[in-house]
Design a protein around this motif. Sequence first.
Motif, mmCIF file in Angstrom:
data_model
loop_
_atom_site.group_PDB
_atom_site.id
_atom_site.type_symbol
_atom_site.label_atom_id
_atom_site.label_comp_id
_atom_site.label_asym_id
_atom_site.label_seq_id
_atom_site.Cartn_x
_atom_site.Cartn_y
_atom_site.Cartn_z
ATOM 1 N N ALA A 1 3.758 -8.987 2.043
ATOM 2 C CA ALA A 1 3.199 -8.343 0.851
ATOM 3 C C ALA A 1 2.677 -6.948 1.181
ATOM 4 C CB ALA A 1 2.083 -9.206 0.273
ATOM 5 N N LEU A 2 2.037 -6.823 2.328
ATOM 6 C CA LEU A 2 1.524 -5.508 2.736
ATOM 7 C C LEU A 2 2.670 -4.533 2.997
ATOM 8 C CD1 LEU A 2 -1.370 -6.612 5.113
ATOM 9 C CD2 LEU A 2 -1.599 -5.560 2.855
ATOM 10 N N LEU A 3 3.776 -5.047 3.530
ATOM 11 C CA LEU A 3 4.926 -4.180 3.785
ATOM 12 C C LEU A 3 5.517 -3.640 2.487
ATOM 13 C CD1 LEU A 3 6.806 -6.018 6.690
ATOM 14 C CD2 LEU A 3 5.607 -3.829 6.793
ATOM 15 N N THR A 4 5.466 -4.440 1.433
ATOM 16 C CA THR A 4 6.000 -3.963 0.151
ATOM 17 C C THR A 4 5.190 -2.789 -0.390
ATOM 18 O OG1 THR A 4 4.672 -5.519 -1.160
ATOM 19 C CG2 THR A 4 6.855 -6.264 -0.423
ATOM 20 N N GLU A 5 3.941 -2.702 0.041
ATOM 21 C CA GLU A 5 3.095 -1.597 -0.411
ATOM 22 C C GLU A 5 3.500 -0.273 0.237
ATOM 23 O OE1 GLU A 5 0.584 -1.817 -2.733
ATOM 24 O OE2 GLU A 5 1.348 -3.850 -3.033
ATOM 25 N N LEU A 6 4.351 -0.358 1.261
ATOM 26 C CA LEU A 6 4.756 0.867 1.954
ATOM 27 C C LEU A 6 5.560 1.807 1.064
ATOM 28 C CD1 LEU A 6 5.759 -0.389 5.510
ATOM 29 C CD2 LEU A 6 3.834 1.072 4.901
ATOM 30 N N ARG A 7 6.162 1.255 0.009
ATOM 31 C CA ARG A 7 6.957 2.123 -0.859
ATOM 32 C C ARG A 7 6.097 3.202 -1.522
ATOM 33 N NH1 ARG A 7 6.219 -2.640 -3.772
ATOM 34 N NH2 ARG A 7 5.353 -2.367 -5.886
ATOM 35 N N LYS A 8 4.789 2.955 -1.540
ATOM 36 C CA LYS A 8 3.872 3.938 -2.129
ATOM 37 C C LYS A 8 3.342 4.920 -1.089
ATOM 38 C CE LYS A 8 2.219 0.280 -5.226
ATOM 39 N NZ LYS A 8 1.023 -0.531 -5.630
ATOM 40 N N ALA A 9 3.649 4.654 0.173
ATOM 41 C CA ALA A 9 3.105 5.486 1.255
ATOM 42 C C ALA A 9 3.974 6.719 1.486
ATOM 43 C CB ALA A 9 3.018 4.664 2.534
#
Length: 332
Positions: free
Chosen positions: A41-49
């Motif tokens: 789930a945390l990795l999916t947040e990388l798209r915003k990074a």
Amino acid sequence: MIVYAPAALFFLLFGIGVLRDRRRFSNAVLLGIAVSLLSLALLTELRKAPTLVVELVAVAIVLLPAIGTVALAWFLLANGLTMIRKEGRRPANLLSLLAGLGIIALLALMAAAVVTGSHRLAILAGTALLVVGYISFLFVCFVGYAFLYGRHRPRRDVDFVVVLGSGLIGGDRVPPLLASRLDRGREVYEQQAARGNPPVLITSGGQGPDEKLPESHAMADYLTERGFPAQHLAREDRSRTTEENLLFSKAIMEQAKTGYHCVVVTNNFHAFRAALTARKTGVNGHVFGSPTAAYYWPSATIREFAAVFLSHKLVNFGICGLLALCGVLAAL
């Protein structure tokens, strides 16, 4: 936030499992799944990074497992040689060495599949990777939860402290490994006695074919020679296995007091598996670990995990078989 829902669900199931009984291997698996889902789930947040952050994380995801695997293999090989030098060539002392060789063999197989372009080697390497990945996941779950379980301390008075036996040196002397258990058991006893409720300490261990007296008697002698009050000692001298240690000690405790509470003491690498066995045998208590020499811990932990893995062999071998089949089918 919906992406975090699966992880939250498994953390909830883990919490419920711990509240029901800490002494379950399913707790370890639930925690492992929860942490894995949270990581995804945390990795999916990388798209915003920012792009640079994404690239750095991608490199870390590729390099860290590769470097870590090679480092682990060399560590296990070095530890295996240390075990042979200090403990001898018994099969149980070769586990870390064999694990290191196994990792190197898997890496060599994967490299050969890439270099040669062999379809058969690719199938074999992929299948082996799936099976090893499953076993490695369970091992990480086991080690992680065993560490957490080892942080548990008694929050109430106990009636008994049970110290599990192990082999004697020369047939009649307590070895350092067992002395560590006895010293830890005495420490728990003294903590309880300081509360005004001194428990009975049960030394548990029968007599092996190469031993001159039961382990429990040598253990009791070790304690009394160091000033432990003999009137607070009991001996269980029939057991030959951990399960028998707990079953026969349980009989002593139930006969002495209905509704007893106890603490079981063994070495830290053995504590979680002993806790699983305590639950299986109906012993009303948790297990505490005593310190173990650092060089001894890796091989001993692998042995403990193997025993737990094989205690669920129908499920584990079934899953390994399915993974192997999936690997073959995916390569067709």
